[in-house]
Motif scaffolding. Structure first.
Motif, PDB file in Angstrom:
ATOM      1  N   SER A 184       7.516 -17.110  32.795  1.00 37.09           N
ATOM      2  CA  SER A 184       8.060 -17.578  32.966  1.00 37.09           C
ATOM      3  C   SER A 184       8.852 -18.864  34.003  1.00 37.09           C
ATOM      4  O   SER A 184       9.536 -19.920  33.492  1.00 37.09           O
ATOM      5  CB  SER A 184      10.017 -17.394  31.826  1.00 37.09           C
ATOM      6  N   CYS A 185       8.431 -18.468  34.560  1.00 36.07           N
ATOM      7  CA  CYS A 185       8.812 -19.200  35.976  1.00 36.07           C
ATOM      8  C   CYS A 185       7.525 -19.834  36.173  1.00 36.07           C
ATOM      9  O   CYS A 185       8.190 -21.076  36.867  1.00 36.07           O
ATOM     10  CB  CYS A 185       8.702 -18.328  37.734  1.00 36.07           C
ATOM     11  N   ASP A 186       6.330 -19.416  35.822  1.00 36.74           N
ATOM     12  CA  ASP A 186       5.446 -20.960  36.178  1.00 36.74           C
ATOM     13  C   ASP A 186       5.487 -21.465  35.237  1.00 36.74           C
ATOM     14  O   ASP A 186       5.330 -23.197  35.370  1.00 36.74           O
ATOM     15  CB  ASP A 186       3.536 -19.969  35.825  1.00 36.74           C
ATOM     16  N   GLU A 187       6.262 -21.228  33.899  1.00 40.33           N
ATOM     17  CA  GLU A 187       5.834 -22.567  32.675  1.00 40.33           C
ATOM     18  C   GLU A 187       7.337 -23.986  33.399  1.00 40.33           C
ATOM     19  O   GLU A 187       7.125 -24.818  32.944  1.00 40.33           O
ATOM     20  CB  GLU A 187       6.569 -21.611  31.443  1.00 40.33           C
ATOM     21  N   SER A 188       8.226 -22.719  34.340  1.00 41.63           N
ATOM     22  CA  SER A 188       9.707 -23.835  34.160  1.00 41.63           C
ATOM     23  C   SER A 188       8.942 -24.411  35.423  1.00 41.63           C
ATOM     24  O   SER A 188       9.194 -26.299  35.383  1.00 41.63           O
ATOM     25  CB  SER A 188      10.742 -22.499  34.605  1.00 41.63           C
ATOM     26  N   PHE A 189       8.398 -24.263  36.374  1.00 39.08           N
ATOM     27  CA  PHE A 189       7.596 -25.139  37.557  1.00 39.08           C
ATOM     28  C   PHE A 189       6.958 -25.997  37.195  1.00 39.08           C
ATOM     29  O   PHE A 189       6.938 -27.480  37.734  1.00 39.08           O
ATOM     30  CB  PHE A 189       7.048 -24.111  38.513  1.00 39.08           C
ATOM     31  N   ASP A 190       6.257 -26.223  35.726  1.00 39.84           N
ATOM     32  CA  ASP A 190       5.193 -26.820  34.988  1.00 39.84           C
ATOM     33  C   ASP A 190       6.379 -28.085  34.519  1.00 39.84           C
ATOM     34  O   ASP A 190       5.545 -28.788  34.830  1.00 39.84           O
ATOM     35  CB  ASP A 190       4.837 -26.291  34.168  1.00 39.84           C
ATOM     36  N   LEU A 191       6.966 -27.521  33.725  1.00 41.35           N
ATOM     37  CA  LEU A 191       8.164 -28.329  33.287  1.00 41.35           C
ATOM     38  C   LEU A 191       9.005 -29.317  34.067  1.00 41.35           C
ATOM     39  O   LEU A 191       8.893 -30.499  33.912  1.00 41.35           O
ATOM     40  CB  LEU A 191       9.349 -27.352  32.691  1.00 41.35           C
ATOM     41  N   ALA A 192       8.995 -28.319  35.399  1.00 45.36           N
ATOM     42  CA  ALA A 192      10.155 -29.419  36.159  1.00 45.36           C
ATOM     43  C   ALA A 192       9.214 -30.917  37.124  1.00 45.36           C
ATOM     44  O   ALA A 192       9.291 -31.480  37.195  1.00 45.36           O
ATOM     45  CB  ALA A 192      10.680 -28.065  37.508  1.00 45.36           C
ATOM     46  N   ARG A 193       7.856 -30.443  37.169  1.00 51.03           N
ATOM     47  CA  ARG A 193       6.861 -31.099  37.889  1.00 51.03           C
ATOM     48  C   ARG A 193       6.879 -32.224  36.950  1.00 51.03           C
ATOM     49  O   ARG A 193       7.275 -33.197  37.194  1.00 51.03           O
ATOM     50  CB  ARG A 193       5.593 -30.937  37.967  1.00 51.03           C
ATOM     51  N   THR A 194       7.005 -32.366  35.115  1.00 53.05           N
ATOM     52  CA  THR A 194       6.147 -33.149  34.430  1.00 53.05           C
ATOM     53  C   THR A 194       7.827 -33.958  34.303  1.00 53.05           C
ATOM     54  O   THR A 194       8.150 -35.408  34.535  1.00 53.05           O
ATOM     55  CB  THR A 194       6.016 -32.689  33.502  1.00 53.05           C
ATOM     56  N   PHE A 195       8.709 -33.433  34.548  1.00 54.50           N
ATOM     57  CA  PHE A 195      10.479 -33.784  34.161  1.00 54.50           C
ATOM     58  C   PHE A 195      10.172 -34.669  35.379  1.00 54.50           C
ATOM     59  O   PHE A 195      10.871 -35.845  34.888  1.00 54.50           O
ATOM     60  CB  PHE A 195      11.238 -32.767  33.932  1.00 54.50           C
ATOM     61  N   PHE A 196      10.662 -34.652  36.664  1.00 53.19           N
ATOM     62  CA  PHE A 196      11.360 -35.375  37.588  1.00 53.19           C
ATOM     63  C   PHE A 196       9.775 -35.988  37.367  1.00 53.19           C
ATOM     64  O   PHE A 196      11.442 -37.437  38.237  1.00 53.19           O
ATOM     65  CB  PHE A 196      11.196 -34.234  38.900  1.00 53.19           C
ATOM     66  N   GLU A 197       9.066 -35.886  37.877  1.00 49.83           N
ATOM     67  CA  GLU A 197       8.017 -37.267  37.831  1.00 49.83           C
ATOM     68  C   GLU A 197       7.937 -38.609  37.076  1.00 49.83           C
ATOM     69  O   GLU A 197       7.975 -39.849  37.182  1.00 49.83           O
ATOM     70  CB  GLU A 197       6.567 -36.254  38.381  1.00 49.83           C
ATOM     71  N   ARG A 198       8.733 -37.464  35.924  1.00 46.15           N
ATOM     72  CA  ARG A 198       8.897 -38.917  34.829  1.00 46.15           C
ATOM     73  C   ARG A 198       9.783 -39.597  34.865  1.00 46.15           C
ATOM     74  O   ARG A 198       9.986 -41.084  34.734  1.00 46.15           O
ATOM     75  CB  ARG A 198       8.765 -38.196  32.862  1.00 46.15           C
ATOM     76  N   HIS A 199      11.239 -38.724  35.312  1.00 41.45           N
ATOM     77  CA  HIS A 199      12.618 -39.361  35.089  1.00 41.45           C
ATOM     78  C   HIS A 199      13.068 -39.796  36.817  1.00 41.45           C
ATOM     79  O   HIS A 199      14.055 -40.303  36.108  1.00 41.45           O
ATOM     80  CB  HIS A 199      13.495 -38.821  34.537  1.00 41.45           C
ATOM     81  N   PHE A 200      12.337 -38.951  37.071  1.00 41.82           N
ATOM     82  CA  PHE A 200      12.814 -39.291  38.717  1.00 41.82           C
ATOM     83  C   PHE A 200      12.059 -40.382  40.234  1.00 41.82           C
ATOM     84  O   PHE A 200      11.658 -39.074  40.474  1.00 41.82           O
ATOM     85  CB  PHE A 200      14.045 -38.344  39.013  1.00 41.82           C
ATOM     86  N   PRO A 201      11.108 -41.274  39.695  1.00 43.89           N
ATOM     87  CA  PRO A 201      10.069 -40.903  40.184  1.00 43.89           C
ATOM     88  C   PRO A 201      10.123 -41.699  42.003  1.00 43.89           C
ATOM     89  O   PRO A 201       9.550 -41.313  42.596  1.00 43.89           O
ATOM     90  CB  PRO A 201       8.827 -42.085  39.523  1.00 43.89           C
TER      91      PRO A 201
END
Length: 308
Positions: A184-201
């Motif tokens: 669950s932590c690995d999944e969350s870290f992956d989601l975070a990378r995608t999310f913040f790079e997309r919305h706060f580049p």
């Protein structure tokens, strides 16, 4: 000027925010009024100005100050004041999310953690509202700084890196709830990378950072190396402690593990004697304090690109 929603709209929004029917009813009954509660209303106005003036802002390197808790005897309007604050700010939060291209599902998943906070408040204090707690995470969510992505939550901000320099980091917050499993932590870290790079580049992140009792290496003296907690703390490189660190976390664990108010430190033997001993972590807590030691909140870093 603060525009509070009507009772009908407030009830609808509270349900969307994950608030139970009992807590919804008590919130509506504790609506603040500028004539009946002038001091509380002025406090509400100050908090509203502060939150909206920082809308969208990342955390500064020196952190931020929580909204202060109210004493239990302050009454239900005071204890629910911050709930009404969040309802007042909510339309601006949602507009900010939309401007950043954040999908509504992520918006509501982040903001609906208000319901569990209110449930925890009732469990710890025996009273409705949220005002018995210092307000750390909820204001950050409603100003667009913190986001829930899977199992973990992340604050955008500046912070110290392992090299001693300051840069963009994602500060981790670990809410209670489901087990802190590695997957669950690995999944969350992956989601975070995608999310913040997309919305706060424009905010290039170098590290995940965490400050928590969950990073206290003393936990490994009591828990298995295969336990979720120990496997989580092993991900991080810890910042060395200094003699001046104010990192004692006995009260934090008392609240988390036993739903007891955390402000009554030190935790005396008489308090330890009545605590349940049902889990390995509960037993570790008591044994550790009885040995004359204390639990510590530690700071650690994990490289943004090599989290696994």
């Amino acid at each position: 000027m603060i525009d509070l929603p009507s009772d009908v709209e407030a009830a609808r929004l509270l349900e969307r925010l994950g608030v139970s029917s009992r807590d919804r009813d008590e919130t509506l009954a504790a609506r603040p009024d500028p004539q009946e509660h002038p001091e509380l209303w002025r406090s509400l106005e100050r908090c509203y100005r502060d939150l909206t003036s920082h809308l969208g802002a990342a955390l500064p390197a020196d952190g931020y100050r929580a909204l202060p808790a109210f004493p239990a005897e302050a009454g239900p309007v005071a204890l629910h004041l911050y709930v009404w604050l969040y309802l007042a700010v909510l339309p601006r939060t949602l507009r900010y999310h939309a401007e950043r291209g954040i999908d509504p599902r992520t918006s509501w998943e982040t903001l609906s953690t208000l319901g569990p906070v209110m449930a925890e408040h009732r469990s710890v204090h025996g009273l409705g509202g949220v005002g018995g707690f210092d307000q750390w995470c909820p204001p950050l969510k409603f100003r667009g700084t913190e986001y829930k992505l899977g199992r973990l939550e992340y604050d955008r901000g500046h912070g110290e890196r392992p090299d001693g320099m300051t840069g963009y980091v994602l500060h981790l917050h670990i809410p209670s709830g489901t087990p802190l499993s590695p997957d669950s932590c690995d999944e969350s870290f992956d989601l975070a990378r995608t999310f913040f790079e997309r919305h706060f580049p424009e905010e290039p992140v170098s590290h995940f950072a965490c400050h928590s009792w969950l990073l206290d290496p003393q936990l490994a003296e009591y828990l298995s190396e295969r336990s979720n907690i120990v496997r989580f703390l092993r991900r991080f490189t810890l910042k060395p402690r200094t003699s001046g660190d104010a990192d004692r976390a006995d009260g934090d664990l008392l609240e988390y593990l036993f739903s007891k108010p955390s402000r009554q430190e030190p935790v005396t033997e008489s308090r330890l004697a009545v605590l349940p001993q049902e889990t390995s972590l509960q037993r570790a807590y008591v044994a550790h304090l009885r040995s004359g030691r204390n639990w510590r909140a530690r700071t650690g870093w994990m490289p943004y690109r090599t989290a696994r």
